[in-house]
Design a protein around this motif. Structure first.
Motif, PDB file in Angstrom:
ATOM      1  N   LEU A   1     -33.036 -22.954  51.225  1.00  0.00           N
ATOM      2  CA  LEU A   1     -32.223 -23.168  50.005  1.00  0.00           C
ATOM      3  C   LEU A   1     -31.020 -24.015  49.933  1.00  0.00           C
ATOM      4  O   LEU A   1     -30.951 -24.986  49.171  1.00  0.00           O
ATOM      5  CB  LEU A   1     -32.032 -21.847  49.345  1.00  0.00           C
ATOM      6  N   ASN A   2     -30.567 -23.680  50.894  1.00  0.00           N
ATOM      7  CA  ASN A   2     -29.041 -24.675  51.294  1.00  0.00           C
ATOM      8  C   ASN A   2     -29.310 -26.094  51.478  1.00  0.00           C
ATOM      9  O   ASN A   2     -28.606 -26.960  51.245  1.00  0.00           O
ATOM     10  CB  ASN A   2     -28.127 -24.008  52.453  1.00  0.00           C
ATOM     11  N   GLU A   3     -30.714 -26.382  51.884  1.00  0.00           N
ATOM     12  CA  GLU A   3     -30.963 -27.625  52.133  1.00  0.00           C
ATOM     13  C   GLU A   3     -31.396 -28.548  51.009  1.00  0.00           C
ATOM     14  O   GLU A   3     -30.978 -29.586  51.001  1.00  0.00           O
ATOM     15  CB  GLU A   3     -32.105 -27.687  53.301  1.00  0.00           C
ATOM     16  N   VAL A   4     -31.925 -28.036  49.985  1.00  0.00           N
ATOM     17  CA  VAL A   4     -32.109 -28.310  48.718  1.00  0.00           C
ATOM     18  C   VAL A   4     -30.702 -28.675  48.312  1.00  0.00           C
ATOM     19  O   VAL A   4     -30.661 -29.675  47.374  1.00  0.00           O
ATOM     20  CB  VAL A   4     -33.097 -27.401  48.084  1.00  0.00           C
ATOM     21  N   GLN A   5     -30.003 -27.665  48.195  1.00  0.00           N
ATOM     22  CA  GLN A   5     -28.788 -28.067  47.392  1.00  0.00           C
ATOM     23  C   GLN A   5     -27.934 -29.104  47.954  1.00  0.00           C
ATOM     24  O   GLN A   5     -27.284 -29.876  47.346  1.00  0.00           O
ATOM     25  CB  GLN A   5     -27.749 -26.973  47.979  1.00  0.00           C
ATOM     26  N   GLU A   6     -28.334 -29.764  49.311  1.00  0.00           N
ATOM     27  CA  GLU A   6     -27.761 -30.852  49.696  1.00  0.00           C
ATOM     28  C   GLU A   6     -28.433 -32.215  49.108  1.00  0.00           C
ATOM     29  O   GLU A   6     -27.745 -33.352  49.211  1.00  0.00           O
ATOM     30  CB  GLU A   6     -27.810 -30.915  51.301  1.00  0.00           C
ATOM     31  N   LEU A   7     -29.524 -32.382  48.491  1.00  0.00           N
ATOM     32  CA  LEU A   7     -30.415 -33.264  48.016  1.00  0.00           C
ATOM     33  C   LEU A   7     -29.449 -33.892  46.652  1.00  0.00           C
ATOM     34  O   LEU A   7     -29.062 -33.326  46.101  1.00  0.00           O
ATOM     35  CB  LEU A   7     -31.503 -32.720  47.538  1.00  0.00           C
ATOM     36  N   LYS A   8     -29.602 -35.364  46.758  1.00  0.00           N
ATOM     37  CA  LYS A   8     -29.019 -35.963  45.521  1.00  0.00           C
ATOM     38  C   LYS A   8     -30.040 -36.632  45.000  1.00  0.00           C
ATOM     39  O   LYS A   8     -31.356 -36.961  45.458  1.00  0.00           O
ATOM     40  CB  LYS A   8     -27.875 -36.729  46.208  1.00  0.00           C
TER      41      LYS A   8
ATOM     42  N   ILE B   1     -23.138 -26.337  43.828  1.00  0.00           N
ATOM     43  CA  ILE B   1     -22.846 -25.058  43.522  1.00  0.00           C
ATOM     44  C   ILE B   1     -22.479 -24.159  44.693  1.00  0.00           C
ATOM     45  O   ILE B   1     -23.129 -24.338  45.726  1.00  0.00           O
ATOM     46  CB  ILE B   1     -24.021 -24.535  42.824  1.00  0.00           C
ATOM     47  N   ASN B   2     -21.868 -23.252  44.761  1.00  0.00           N
ATOM     48  CA  ASN B   2     -21.345 -22.062  45.719  1.00  0.00           C
ATOM     49  C   ASN B   2     -22.900 -21.759  46.185  1.00  0.00           C
ATOM     50  O   ASN B   2     -23.525 -21.274  45.544  1.00  0.00           O
ATOM     51  CB  ASN B   2     -20.591 -21.163  45.091  1.00  0.00           C
ATOM     52  N   ASN B   3     -22.961 -21.897  47.614  1.00  0.00           N
ATOM     53  CA  ASN B   3     -24.473 -21.429  48.254  1.00  0.00           C
ATOM     54  C   ASN B   3     -24.663 -19.867  47.943  1.00  0.00           C
ATOM     55  O   ASN B   3     -25.722 -19.764  47.625  1.00  0.00           O
ATOM     56  CB  ASN B   3     -24.065 -21.491  49.695  1.00  0.00           C
ATOM     57  N   ILE B   4     -23.860 -19.212  48.163  1.00  0.00           N
ATOM     58  CA  ILE B   4     -24.061 -17.604  48.089  1.00  0.00           C
ATOM     59  C   ILE B   4     -24.332 -17.284  46.582  1.00  0.00           C
ATOM     60  O   ILE B   4     -25.404 -16.466  46.379  1.00  0.00           O
ATOM     61  CB  ILE B   4     -22.783 -16.869  48.739  1.00  0.00           C
ATOM     62  N   VAL B   5     -23.613 -17.991  45.665  1.00  0.00           N
ATOM     63  CA  VAL B   5     -24.076 -17.634  44.277  1.00  0.00           C
ATOM     64  C   VAL B   5     -25.420 -18.033  43.901  1.00  0.00           C
ATOM     65  O   VAL B   5     -26.039 -17.217  43.057  1.00  0.00           O
ATOM     66  CB  VAL B   5     -22.752 -18.199  43.336  1.00  0.00           C
TER      67      VAL B   5
ATOM     68  N   GLN C   1     -28.229 -16.015  45.319  1.00  0.00           N
ATOM     69  CA  GLN C   1     -28.235 -14.660  44.802  1.00  0.00           C
ATOM     70  C   GLN C   1     -28.896 -14.784  43.485  1.00  0.00           C
ATOM     71  O   GLN C   1     -29.846 -14.090  43.141  1.00  0.00           O
ATOM     72  CB  GLN C   1     -26.893 -14.032  44.657  1.00  0.00           C
ATOM     73  N   GLN C   2     -28.723 -16.134  42.587  1.00  0.00           N
ATOM     74  CA  GLN C   2     -29.092 -16.333  41.376  1.00  0.00           C
ATOM     75  C   GLN C   2     -30.626 -16.393  41.637  1.00  0.00           C
ATOM     76  O   GLN C   2     -31.465 -16.069  40.661  1.00  0.00           O
ATOM     77  CB  GLN C   2     -28.507 -17.650  40.771  1.00  0.00           C
TER      78      GLN C   2
ATOM     79  N   THR D   1     -38.302 -13.610  48.181  1.00  0.00           N
ATOM     80  CA  THR D   1     -36.942 -14.233  48.248  1.00  0.00           C
ATOM     81  C   THR D   1     -37.099 -15.808  48.141  1.00  0.00           C
ATOM     82  O   THR D   1     -38.292 -16.128  48.574  1.00  0.00           O
ATOM     83  CB  THR D   1     -36.225 -13.762  49.571  1.00  0.00           C
ATOM     84  N   SER D   2     -36.066 -16.528  48.372  1.00  0.00           N
ATOM     85  CA  SER D   2     -36.376 -18.028  48.531  1.00  0.00           C
ATOM     86  C   SER D   2     -37.010 -18.365  49.671  1.00  0.00           C
ATOM     87  O   SER D   2     -37.959 -19.361  49.966  1.00  0.00           O
ATOM     88  CB  SER D   2     -35.111 -18.687  48.355  1.00  0.00           C
ATOM     89  N   HIS D   3     -36.944 -17.607  50.863  1.00  0.00           N
ATOM     90  CA  HIS D   3     -37.440 -17.765  52.022  1.00  0.00           C
ATOM     91  C   HIS D   3     -38.875 -17.712  52.204  1.00  0.00           C
ATOM     92  O   HIS D   3     -39.899 -17.859  52.840  1.00  0.00           O
ATOM     93  CB  HIS D   3     -36.746 -16.966  53.253  1.00  0.00           C
ATOM     94  N   SER D   4     -39.466 -16.988  50.940  1.00  0.00           N
ATOM     95  CA  SER D   4     -40.712 -16.703  50.769  1.00  0.00           C
ATOM     96  C   SER D   4     -41.592 -18.027  50.663  1.00  0.00           C
ATOM     97  O   SER D   4     -42.881 -17.977  50.865  1.00  0.00           O
ATOM     98  CB  SER D   4     -41.232 -15.797  49.528  1.00  0.00           C
TER      99      SER D   4
END
Length: 194
Positions: A52-59, A121-125, A128-129, A143-146
């Motif tokens: 999930l945190n890697e997806v957040q890095e994408l532009k 967006i904050n990773n932890i927030v 959780q969402q 979970t997202s890891h699923s």
């Protein structure tokens, strides 16, 4: 003293993916940017096995490059390495459903804040969402890891060489990849010999 039960970690298969996508698209109470973020996240998690945190890095420019080139390199902070993400026909179709590139700046994030699309967006927030919405739709155990586990399991069930799976998913050690392979209930039932 009560013994703590180790819960089953479920995998995301095509059935769960379609259920998530349908629910998010049909829920009118979800704000536009939240809907975009969830749909985009689920697509990238399902087809790429990214964290999930890697997806957040994408532009946006990364998604455009993926569509143009059929592949992009993604930096994996957990292992301080790069990983290649490949574009399949079905991956491309899903991307085209949720991205409107005419109104997107290349530097905007794929997962964006409603105020400033360039800010992360904050990773932890966000974790959780996403996990909360998945639990609401699919139940506990997901979970997202699923998504990652589901992709690795599906590749394993197709008898793809574990070294290929390990390389694709970005694991340094094949034994880590093997630990992710969890047969589905259907696979176990189909394998019964009595």
């Amino acid at each position: 003293m009560a013994e703590k039960i180790k819960r089953i970690k479920e995998s995301i298969t095509e059935i769960e993916f379609k259920k998530l996508m349908s629910y998010i698209r049909g829920d009118e109470s979800i704000r536009k940017n939240t809907r975009d973020n969830l749909l985009r996240t689920f697509i990238f998690l399902y087809f790429s096995g990214l964290r999930l945190n890697e997806v957040q890095e994408l532009k946006i420019k990364d998604v455009k490059n993926l569509l143009d080139e059929g592949m992009i390199k993604v930096y994996v902070s957990k292992t301080s390495s790069e990983r290649k993400i490949y574009l399949s026909t079905s991956f491309k179709k899903e991307i085209e459903k949720v991205f409107d590139f005419t109104s997107e700046d290349d530097e905007n994030r794929v997962i964006y804040k409603s105020v400033n699309k360039k800010d992360k967006i904050n990773n932890i927030v966000f974790i959780q969402q996403v996990n909360s919405k998945m639990k609401e739709i699919l139940g506990s155990g997901f979970t997202s890891h699923s998504f990652r586990q589901g992709l690795i399991t599906e590749m394993g069930s197709k008898s793809i060489n574990v070294k290929i799976i390990s390389n694709f998913i970005g694991h340094k050690n094949v034994s880590t990849t093997l630990g992710y392979i969890r047969p589905t209930d259907e696979q176990i039932r189909d394998a019964l010999v009595r």
